[in-house]
Write a protein that holds these residues in place. Sequence first.
Motif, PDB file in Angstrom:
ATOM      1  N   GLN A   1       0.862  -1.193   0.000  1.00 22.79           N
ATOM      2  CA  GLN A   1       0.000   0.000   0.000  1.00 22.79           C
ATOM      3  C   GLN A   1       0.892   1.234   0.000  1.00 22.79           C
ATOM      4  OE1 GLN A   1      -2.962  -0.126  -0.712  1.00 22.79           O
ATOM      5  NE2 GLN A   1      -4.275   1.328   0.363  1.00 22.79           N
ATOM      6  N   VAL A   2       0.973   1.892   1.132  1.00 20.72           N
ATOM      7  CA  VAL A   2       1.799   3.076   1.261  1.00 20.72           C
ATOM      8  C   VAL A   2       2.696   2.917   2.483  1.00 20.72           C
ATOM      9  CG1 VAL A   2       0.059   4.292   2.640  1.00 20.72           C
ATOM     10  CG2 VAL A   2       1.791   5.596   1.397  1.00 20.72           C
ATOM     11  N   GLN A   3       3.908   3.439   2.382  1.00 20.82           N
ATOM     12  CA  GLN A   3       4.842   3.388   3.495  1.00 20.82           C
ATOM     13  C   GLN A   3       4.870   4.734   4.214  1.00 20.82           C
ATOM     14  OE1 GLN A   3       6.043   2.103   0.235  1.00 20.82           O
ATOM     15  NE2 GLN A   3       4.944   0.343   1.096  1.00 20.82           N
ATOM     16  N   LEU A   4       4.843   4.681   5.530  1.00 20.78           N
ATOM     17  CA  LEU A   4       4.872   5.877   6.350  1.00 20.78           C
ATOM     18  C   LEU A   4       6.093   5.819   7.252  1.00 20.78           C
ATOM     19  CD1 LEU A   4       1.111   5.981   7.453  1.00 20.78           C
ATOM     20  CD2 LEU A   4       2.167   7.199   5.541  1.00 20.78           C
ATOM     21  N   VAL A   5       6.859   6.889   7.269  1.00 24.41           N
ATOM     22  CA  VAL A   5       8.073   6.947   8.072  1.00 24.41           C
ATOM     23  C   VAL A   5       8.071   8.208   8.911  1.00 24.41           C
ATOM     24  CG1 VAL A   5      10.584   6.974   8.079  1.00 24.41           C
ATOM     25  CG2 VAL A   5       9.357   5.647   6.355  1.00 24.41           C
ATOM     26  N   GLU A   6       8.088   8.036  10.232  1.00 28.06           N
ATOM     27  CA  GLU A   6       8.130   9.171  11.142  1.00 28.06           C
ATOM     28  C   GLU A   6       9.575   9.577  11.414  1.00 28.06           C
ATOM     29  OE1 GLU A   6       4.810   6.366  12.734  1.00 28.06           O
ATOM     30  OE2 GLU A   6       6.840   6.197  11.903  1.00 28.06           O
ATOM     31  N   SER A   7       9.758  10.841  11.731  1.00 27.18           N
ATOM     32  CA  SER A   7      11.068  11.346  12.106  1.00 27.18           C
ATOM     33  C   SER A   7      10.887  12.566  12.998  1.00 27.18           C
ATOM     34  CB  SER A   7      11.904  11.706  10.877  1.00 27.18           C
ATOM     35  OG  SER A   7      11.288  12.739  10.127  1.00 27.18           O
ATOM     36  N   GLY A   8      11.934  12.921  13.712  1.00 19.56           N
ATOM     37  CA  GLY A   8      11.903  14.112  14.541  1.00 19.56           C
ATOM     38  C   GLY A   8      11.804  13.859  16.028  1.00 19.56           C
ATOM     39  N   MET A  34      -5.623  11.358   7.925  1.00 23.25           N
ATOM     40  CA  MET A  34      -4.317  11.106   8.517  1.00 23.25           C
ATOM     41  C   MET A  34      -4.342  11.559   9.967  1.00 23.25           C
ATOM     42  SD  MET A  34      -1.517  12.021   5.545  1.00 23.25           S
ATOM     43  CE  MET A  34      -0.252  11.035   6.385  1.00 23.25           C
ATOM     44  N   ALA A  35      -3.542  10.914  10.779  1.00 21.17           N
ATOM     45  CA  ALA A  35      -3.575  11.207  12.202  1.00 21.17           C
ATOM     46  C   ALA A  35      -2.274  10.823  12.884  1.00 21.17           C
ATOM     47  CB  ALA A  35      -4.741  10.469  12.863  1.00 21.17           C
ATOM     48  N   TRP A  36      -2.121  11.330  14.078  1.00 21.61           N
ATOM     49  CA  TRP A  36      -1.024  10.963  14.960  1.00 21.61           C
ATOM     50  C   TRP A  36      -1.589  10.257  16.183  1.00 21.61           C
ATOM     51  CZ3 TRP A  36       4.052  11.347  13.800  1.00 21.61           C
ATOM     52  CH2 TRP A  36       4.432  12.219  12.791  1.00 21.61           C
ATOM     53  N   PHE A  37      -0.965   9.159  16.549  1.00 18.13           N
ATOM     54  CA  PHE A  37      -1.291   8.433  17.764  1.00 18.13           C
ATOM     55  C   PHE A  37      -0.027   8.289  18.589  1.00 18.13           C
ATOM     56  CE2 PHE A  37      -4.799   7.395  15.081  1.00 18.13           C
ATOM     57  CZ  PHE A  37      -5.858   7.056  15.913  1.00 18.13           C
ATOM     58  N   ARG A  38      -0.187   7.966  19.850  1.00 20.75           N
ATOM     59  CA  ARG A  38       0.974   7.719  20.689  1.00 20.75           C
ATOM     60  C   ARG A  38       0.681   6.557  21.624  1.00 20.75           C
ATOM     61  NH1 ARG A  38       0.856  13.295  24.337  1.00 20.75           N
ATOM     62  NH2 ARG A  38      -0.985  12.780  25.624  1.00 20.75           N
ATOM     63  N   ALA A  98      -2.637   6.587   8.536  1.00 23.76           N
ATOM     64  CA  ALA A  98      -3.323   7.112   7.364  1.00 23.76           C
ATOM     65  C   ALA A  98      -4.292   6.092   6.804  1.00 23.76           C
ATOM     66  CB  ALA A  98      -2.311   7.517   6.291  1.00 23.76           C
ATOM     67  N   ASP A  99      -5.320   6.590   6.132  1.00 25.83           N
ATOM     68  CA  ASP A  99      -6.310   5.736   5.483  1.00 25.83           C
ATOM     69  C   ASP A  99      -6.988   6.523   4.375  1.00 25.83           C
ATOM     70  OD1 ASP A  99      -8.836   4.118   5.018  1.00 25.83           O
ATOM     71  OD2 ASP A  99      -7.912   2.933   6.614  1.00 25.83           O
ATOM     72  N   PRO A 100      -7.145   5.905   3.186  1.00 22.01           N
ATOM     73  CA  PRO A 100      -7.796   6.619   2.078  1.00 22.01           C
ATOM     74  C   PRO A 100      -9.291   6.780   2.260  1.00 22.01           C
ATOM     75  CG  PRO A 100      -7.360   4.359   1.462  1.00 22.01           C
ATOM     76  CD  PRO A 100      -6.683   4.577   2.792  1.00 22.01           C
ATOM     77  N   ARG A 101      -9.862   6.074   3.202  1.00 24.33           N
ATOM     78  CA  ARG A 101     -11.284   6.155   3.475  1.00 24.33           C
ATOM     79  C   ARG A 101     -11.546   7.129   4.617  1.00 24.33           C
ATOM     80  NH1 ARG A 101     -12.525   0.250   5.216  1.00 24.33           N
ATOM     81  NH2 ARG A 101     -10.878   0.933   6.660  1.00 24.33           N
ATOM     82  N   SER A 102     -12.794   7.313   4.928  1.00 26.81           N
ATOM     83  CA  SER A 102     -13.206   8.142   6.054  1.00 26.81           C
ATOM     84  C   SER A 102     -14.315   7.418   6.792  1.00 26.81           C
ATOM     85  CB  SER A 102     -13.658   9.527   5.585  1.00 26.81           C
ATOM     86  OG  SER A 102     -14.732   9.433   4.672  1.00 26.81           O
ATOM     87  N   ILE A 103     -14.029   6.193   7.141  1.00 23.17           N
ATOM     88  CA  ILE A 103     -14.999   5.341   7.807  1.00 23.17           C
ATOM     89  C   ILE A 103     -14.590   5.120   9.251  1.00 23.17           C
ATOM     90  CG2 ILE A 103     -16.089   3.071   7.834  1.00 23.17           C
ATOM     91  CD1 ILE A 103     -15.677   2.937   4.831  1.00 23.17           C
ATOM     92  N   GLY A 104     -15.551   5.213  10.137  1.00 21.51           N
ATOM     93  CA  GLY A 104     -15.277   5.008  11.542  1.00 21.51           C
ATOM     94  C   GLY A 104     -14.844   6.289  12.227  1.00 21.51           C
ATOM     95  N   ASN A 113      -5.503   1.948   8.352  1.00 22.82           N
ATOM     96  CA  ASN A 113      -4.873   0.695   7.939  1.00 22.82           C
ATOM     97  C   ASN A 113      -3.427   0.851   7.493  1.00 22.82           C
ATOM     98  OD1 ASN A 113      -5.201   1.951   5.465  1.00 22.82           O
ATOM     99  ND2 ASN A 113      -6.671   0.478   4.659  1.00 22.82           N
ATOM    100  N   ASN A 114      -2.891   2.043   7.629  1.00 19.32           N
ATOM    101  CA  ASN A 114      -1.492   2.292   7.307  1.00 19.32           C
ATOM    102  C   ASN A 114      -0.819   2.971   8.484  1.00 19.32           C
ATOM    103  OD1 ASN A 114      -1.260   1.653   4.214  1.00 19.32           O
ATOM    104  ND2 ASN A 114      -3.131   2.870   4.433  1.00 19.32           N
ATOM    105  N   TRP A 115       0.313   2.409   8.898  1.00 21.14           N
ATOM    106  CA  TRP A 115       1.009   2.910  10.081  1.00 21.14           C
ATOM    107  C   TRP A 115       2.508   3.011   9.858  1.00 21.14           C
ATOM    108  CZ3 TRP A 115      -1.586   4.338  14.540  1.00 21.14           C
ATOM    109  CH2 TRP A 115      -2.944   3.981  14.594  1.00 21.14           C
TER     110      TRP A 115
END
Length: 125
Positions: A1-8, A34-38, A98-104, A113-115
């Motif tokens: 799908q898509v790759q997500l890489v955090e930095s900082g 898109m969102a941030w979780f911890r 991130a998710d291409p949908r807006s469900i839930g 579904n992407n982390w």
Amino acid sequence: QVQLVESGGGLVQAGGSLGLSCAASGRTVTMYRMAWFRQTPGKEREFVAAITWSGGSTYYADSVKGRFTISRDNAKNTMYLQMNSLKPEDTAVYYCAADPRSIGYRSSSTSYNNWGQGTQVTVSS
């Protein structure tokens, strides 16, 4: 799908600031949500902030309102989280979602579904 890489991520003193980035690569797809979780050891992943595709709507957990700012640059496929007035309780591993949908519910981790792999943020006093 898509790759997500955090930095900082890193170590900062209480009251300090830190900026996180989430770079998306791979399959070209519009991530409407898109969102941030911890997360801290032994606890469930906690919602921090979310942003719509246009960037016109942002949402924050009560614990970070007024201190954190979420933004995104779709041209650069990057999302940001500016964290100010950091507190020791902000210490956690921060994840990009991130998710291409807006469900839930946007504040629920199951809506994405992407982390990314996560980046450690430690706030000392």
